[in-house]
Write an enzyme that holds these catalytic residues in place. Structure first.
Site, short mmCIF file in Angstrom:
data_model
loop_
_atom_site.label_atom_id
_atom_site.label_comp_id
_atom_site.label_asym_id
_atom_site.label_seq_id
_atom_site.Cartn_x
_atom_site.Cartn_y
_atom_site.Cartn_z
N LYS A 79 25.01 82.36 8.48
CA LYS A 79 26.28 81.83 8.90
C LYS A 79 27.14 81.36 7.81
O LYS A 79 26.96 79.63 7.03
CB LYS A 79 26.75 80.95 10.31
CG LYS A 79 27.91 81.14 10.31
CD LYS A 79 28.59 80.82 11.95
CE LYS A 79 29.67 81.00 12.53
NZ LYS A 79 29.99 79.60 13.90
N SER A 154 31.80 82.90 17.07
CA SER A 154 32.30 82.91 15.82
C SER A 154 31.72 83.66 14.79
O SER A 154 31.81 84.10 13.90
CB SER A 154 32.75 81.54 15.06
OG SER A 154 32.10 80.92 15.50
N SER A 178 29.57 79.89 20.16
CA SER A 178 29.94 80.95 18.95
C SER A 178 28.60 81.64 18.59
O SER A 178 28.38 81.96 18.33
CB SER A 178 30.45 80.44 18.09
OG SER A 178 32.12 80.54 17.91
N1 GLN Z 1 36.09 80.56 20.96
C1 GLN Z 1 35.51 79.21 21.09
C2 GLN Z 1 36.87 78.68 19.68
O1 GLN Z 1 37.25 79.28 19.23
C3 GLN Z 1 34.33 78.30 20.45
C4 GLN Z 1 33.94 78.57 18.58
C5 GLN Z 1 33.27 77.96 19.03
O2 GLN Z 1 31.96 77.63 19.19
N2 GLN Z 1 32.43 78.19 17.40
O3 GLN Z 1 37.21 77.30 19.59
#
Ligand code: GLN
Length: 497
Positions: A79, A154, A178
């Site tokens: 990532k 994400s 995410s």
């Molecule tokens: N979707 C959640 C957010 O937007 C979690 C994101 C994540 O786990 N990095 O914060």
């Protein structure tokens, strides 16, 4: 035997260690596949052909010298919020578009030392804020099971890469879901270990009290392999912890669930998710029981406050963490007559709308006058949620629930921030409590108006530091059901697959 690029991490490592195939041959096969299909999938922001081949040759040399490596020749998608020395680390943001990592993240380094091959840096929602990868400022990533749908977020790039056989292991970060949600969307195992279990050194911080690195893989066995390599104390991250004396997770994979109590959460009843989805989860719970688990009902009365709590704590921490991106030291600078204007112009030009929204919410929640009303109350709610889990785990060994309320959706389907935030409804409570949790494929559902069935994920969650139990149980479920194997990714005519 599957084509080289389709093999699991365990299969690749076994064959390379046995010298049946070289790390270089595997790497060349994967790179050729990436060259053929990534124009359609868009998993990678940067591919690392030269670095990958050089690393493969080094691994082959170590194998020739007689070493055995747990991830020998295994292709890995990183990532793009994790540092890898000499490569761009963009966080999918304009502000870091051309920033090159000066060092390598501990988790990435451990993967490389164990024989992993870095195929590329993969796409994400900008600074890991989002649930579909649509917040990336640098590229579009598509779901390999239906290219008209999102891969989740994400960690959308690594999920799409592993789903499309462009890597066997994806390294992701999970702050509120995410790893688990894109894992569910792309027919993968997405595993978030206990907070502190894997060093965050070299992971660009979003919300430091929640961020955790973990793997996305096509099998539970591969998740255990990657986890065993990455876990453990790192002097560079004060929140990292030593593993207690326990067997490696890869050695704890079980054949059944006898002797385990699995808690089904009363407040997470799935009827409201629609008949198809409800049926998938009911069947999953029956399958756990058929494997010998005792099913018990547990209650998490404050879990419903998870989303509100998270959207105060995570933005508060992000507003502080992201203040370092001001044009002085890292990445983009937009010049101006004075330094304040320079900060303002740099941040206005460098951050996308969702990142700006989070910084504004976080700054507001931390400002004097609102601090007690918002930030402090959110911290109290966080403690209540963690206490709910403690009580629940007095009555069960594992908790089972959905990973996400629906399968992968089409692009632009979630037009308001709130409906996007709702995608993490089931994953955020575990993050707030710091618990290990994973998503494992549990069935297929054809979304309304959709042309093809899309994968769904079952979330399993364990008490703190019970990763071996969690992965062991997930393996038993995976082997008994084999949902992931029922469909393969689809690529356009002409693309190599
Ligand atoms: N979707 C959640 C957010 O937007 C979690 C994101 C994540 O786990 N990095 O914060």
């Amino acid at each position: 035997m599957d084509a080289l690029h389709e093999r699991s991490a365990a299969q690749v490592a076994r064959a390379v260690n046995a010298r049946e195939v070289s790390a270089r041959e595997v790497t060349d096969a994967v790179l050729a596949h990436v060259d053929g299909i990534d124009a359609h999938v868009g998993a990678y922001l940067t591919t690392l052909h030269d670095l990958a081949r050089a690393q493969a040759d080094r691994i082959d040399e170590r194998i020739r010298q007689g070493e055995t490596l747990p991830l020998a020749g295994v292709p890995v998608a990183v990532k793009d919020n994790m540092c890898l020395e000499g490569t761009r680390t963009t966080c999918a943001s304009k502000i870091l578009e051309h920033w090159v990592s000066p060092y390598t993240a501990t988790a990435v380094q451990r993967i490389l030392d164990a024989g992993g091959i870095p195929i590329g840096k993969a796409n994400l929602d900008e600074f890991a804020m989002g649930s579909s990868c649509e917040n990336s400022a640098l590229g579009v990533t598509r779901n390999p099971y239906d290219l008209t749908r999102v891969p989740g977020g994400s960690t959308g790039g690594p999920a799409a890469a592993v789903g499309a056989y462009e890597a066997a292991i994806g390294l992701g970060s999970d702050t509120g879901g995410s790893i688990r949600e894109p894992g569910a969307f792309c027919n993968l195992v997405g595993f978030k270990p206990t907070y502190g279990r894997i060093s965050r050194y070299g992971l660009i911080a979003f919300a430091s009290s929640l961020d955790q690195i973990g793997p996305l893989t096509r099998t539970v066995q591969d998740a255990a392999l990657a986890y065993d390599v990455m876990a453990g104390k790192d002097p560079m991250d004060a929140t990292s912890v030593s593993p207690p004396p326990e067997e490696p997770a890869a050695g704890a994979l079980r054949a059944d669930l006898r002797g385990l109590r699995v808690g089904i959460v009363k407040e997470f009843a799935t009827q409201a998710l629609g008949d198809d989805i409800d049926a998938v989860y009911r069947q999953a719970y029956r399958d756990l029981e058929a494997l010998g688990a005792e099913i018990v009902e547990v209650s998490l009365p404050t879990a419903d406050y998870g989303l509100a709590t998270y959207y105060l704590i995570a933005p508060a921490e992000c507003s502080s963490n992201l203040s370092r991106f001001d044009g002085v030291r890292y990445g983009l600078r937009v010049d101006a007559d004075d330094v304040t204007q320079m900060y303002e112009r740099t941040r206005a030009a460098g951050f996308g709308p969702e990142v700006k929204r989070r910084i504004l919410i976080g700054t507001y929640a931390l400002s004097s006058g609102y601090y007690d009303a918002y930030y402090v109350r959110a911290q109290k709610a966080r403690t209540l949620i963690a206490n709910d889990f403690k009580r629940a785990f007095a009555a069960c060994d594992l908790i089972a629930c959905p990973a996400a309320s629906q399968p992968a959706f089409t692009f632009n389907a979630k037009s308001d921030p709130y409906s996007m935030y709702m995608m993490d409804y089931y994953t955020i409570p575990m993050s707030l409590a710091g618990l290990p949790a994973l998503s494992v494929p549990c069935g297929w559902v054809t979304p309304p108006g959709g042309a093809t069935p899309m994968p769904m994920g079952l979330q399993l969650c364990a008490p703190i530091f019970a990763e071996s139990l969690l992965l062991g149980a997930a393996h038993a479920y995976e082997q008994a059901t084999k949902h992931a194997e029922k469909r393969k990714p689809v690529f356009p005519e002409g693309a190599r697959a």
